[in-house]
Write an enzyme that holds these catalytic residues in place. Structure first.
Site, short mmCIF file in Angstrom:
data_model
loop_
_atom_site.label_atom_id
_atom_site.label_comp_id
_atom_site.label_asym_id
_atom_site.label_seq_id
_atom_site.Cartn_x
_atom_site.Cartn_y
_atom_site.Cartn_z
N ASN A 153 -31.62 74.63 45.23
CA ASN A 153 -32.68 73.87 44.55
C ASN A 153 -32.42 73.64 43.07
O ASN A 153 -32.97 72.72 42.49
CB ASN A 153 -34.04 74.57 44.74
CG ASN A 153 -34.06 75.99 44.19
OD1 ASN A 153 -33.11 76.75 44.37
ND2 ASN A 153 -35.12 76.34 43.51
N CYS A 326 -39.87 78.77 40.34
CA CYS A 326 -40.19 80.09 40.90
C CYS A 326 -39.79 81.22 39.97
O CYS A 326 -40.36 82.30 40.00
CB CYS A 326 -39.49 80.29 42.24
SG CYS A 326 -39.63 78.87 43.30
N1 PMP Z 1 -36.20 78.71 49.10
C1 PMP Z 1 -35.77 77.70 48.35
C2 PMP Z 1 -34.33 77.26 48.48
C3 PMP Z 1 -36.63 77.07 47.46
O1 PMP Z 1 -36.19 76.07 46.70
C4 PMP Z 1 -37.97 77.52 47.36
C5 PMP Z 1 -38.95 76.86 46.43
N2 PMP Z 1 -38.42 76.45 45.22
C6 PMP Z 1 -38.38 78.60 48.16
C7 PMP Z 1 -37.47 79.15 49.03
C8 PMP Z 1 -39.77 79.17 48.09
O2 PMP Z 1 -40.73 78.28 48.52
P1 PMP Z 1 -42.28 78.66 48.45
O3 PMP Z 1 -42.58 78.95 47.02
O4 PMP Z 1 -42.95 77.45 48.97
O5 PMP Z 1 -42.51 79.85 49.31
#
Ligand code: PMP
Length: 384
Positions: A153, A326
């Site tokens: 990401n 995150c």
């Molecule tokens: N895995 C990846 C590769 C992500 O990019 C993300 C969100 N940026 C997540 C997990 C976590 O997603 P969520 O916050 O919706 O649980």
């Protein structure tokens, strides 16, 4: 005032208008609790079954029953890593992950170390591609599961997932692939790609937040990470979020239908954005130049801070990211950028633009101009 330009689709996606229409009609009849056996409960069960079919269709899963719904990618990753490791601990307490996995993979994996598991991180090259030789050395016959995402990401790099699967399977391990950012953007097929467990996020498909899915290849033993009733085969207990699950299903269907055309369109916009920004002095592309997600452009600029770029761009009406939302609260340098070999200073100057359906080629000159002005202005006042 000029229209805002939103370039942080990896952090949050607007709900697809088709999903919003679908949601407006939902449910045709009241969908009750899927654990009940009267008519309203059956409507809810049928609603979940349809959503499961749609999600399975997007990823080439042969059986809809191989999909369980969760509260999001974080929970799916926890079940995949922790649930699989704990349930199969007799095999040997070893797990492997690429060094640039999302923290919702790395943190449960690190937590398992407290229970005597060994975690080995497979390094990546300067483009973020997992080092296949190192991966091969990391996965041993005692390895239960290796977690390598389809695509990253923060830097957009797409992994050679079929080769990864072959390496992991040759050594008797299971492959978990987090497809949060890849699904609906590049073709995914769990059969062709050899993926045993696969994570999906509802929002990253154009559906609502707070819902996700985990594909589990039939026959693989996993235990729940939270305990309660028997919903979702006991692997994700608690009353199902029927409305959001239905919307995620519709989002998956639409994403699959629109992907070929939409990814081609975004790739062209992305390429002109990259070409424009690379004209700026001391701008560097991060991630792979070609093997990258079609909506993803990421850069670093020397001698400035990503947070300052983000704030300055915001004032110019443009939302960009500086790494992963995150982990942004920690202010630590991104583990992804360090793993591709950047220094702490270099890693702090990052800017990520992730495109979506509202973005178009026409916006590119304004974005490039704004980045150019921002970088120049910040460098003039920097102490770095
Ligand atoms: N895995 C990846 C590769 C992500 O990019 C993300 C969100 N940026 C997540 C997990 C976590 O997603 P969520 O916050 O919706 O649980």
């Amino acid at each position: 005032m000029e229209k805002r330009i939103y370039l942080d689709h990896a952090a949050a996606m607007p709900v697809h208008p088709g999903v919003a229409r679908f949601a407006g009609q939902f449910p045709d009849g009241f969908a009750g609790n899927p654990s009940t056996i009267y008519r309203e409960g059956l409507v809810a069960q049928e609603t979940l079954a349809i959503a499961r079919e749609k999600v399975a269709g997007l990823i080439g899963a042969r059986s809809a029953d191989s999909i369980i719904f969760t509260s999001g990618a974080t929970e799916s990753n926890n079940i995949a890593v922790r649930g699989t490791a704990l349930r199969n601990a007799k095999k040997g307490k070893r797990i492997v992950a690429s060094a640039i996995e999302h923290i919702s993979v790395l943190n449960p994996a690190k937590d398992l170390q407290k229970g005597g598991f060994t975690l080995t991180l497979a390094p990546v090259d300067r483009y973020g591609t997992v080092d296949l030789d190192a991966l091969g050395a990391a996965v041993t016959p005692e390895t239960i599961v290796a977690s390598v995402h389809y695509a990253n990401n923060e830097i957009g790099t797409v992994q050679p997932i079929r080769e990864v699967a072959e390496i992991v399977h040759d050594r008797g391990g299971l492959l978990h692939a987090d497809a949060t950012d890849a699904a609906g953007r590049i073709p995914i097929d769990v059969e062709r790609d050899g993926v045993d467990l696969l994570t999906l996020s509802g929002n990253q498909l154009g559906g609502p937040d707070g819902v996700g899915a985990l594909y589990i290849r039939p026959g693989i033993r996993v235990q729940p990470v939270i305990f309660g009733g028997g919903q979702e085969r006991g692997l994700r207990p608690g009353t199902e979020n029927v409305f959001s699950i239905a919307c995620m299903g519709e989002a998956a269907r639409l994403a699959g239908e629109e992907m070929p055309e939409e990814s081609r369109r975004l790739r062209a916009v992305r390429d002109s954005l990259i070409a424009g920004i690379m004209e700026i002095e001391e701008a560097h592309l991060t991630g792979h130049p070609t093997e990258r997600l079609p909506h993803h452009a990421s850069f670093r600029f020397s001698r400035i801070e990503g947070e300052s770029i983000q704030l300055a761009m915001d004032m110019l009406g443009i939302a960009v990211a500086t790494g992963s939302a995150c982990t942004s609260r920690t202010l630590e340098a991104s583990h992804v950028l360090l793993a591709i070999g950047l220094t702490h200073d270099e890693a702090h100057g990052s800017m990520v633009a992730t495109l979506g359906r509202e973005n178009s080629e026409g916006e590119v000159p304004r974005i490039v101009r704004a980045v150019g002005e921002t970088v120049k202005r910040l460098r003039a006042i920097t102490s770095l």
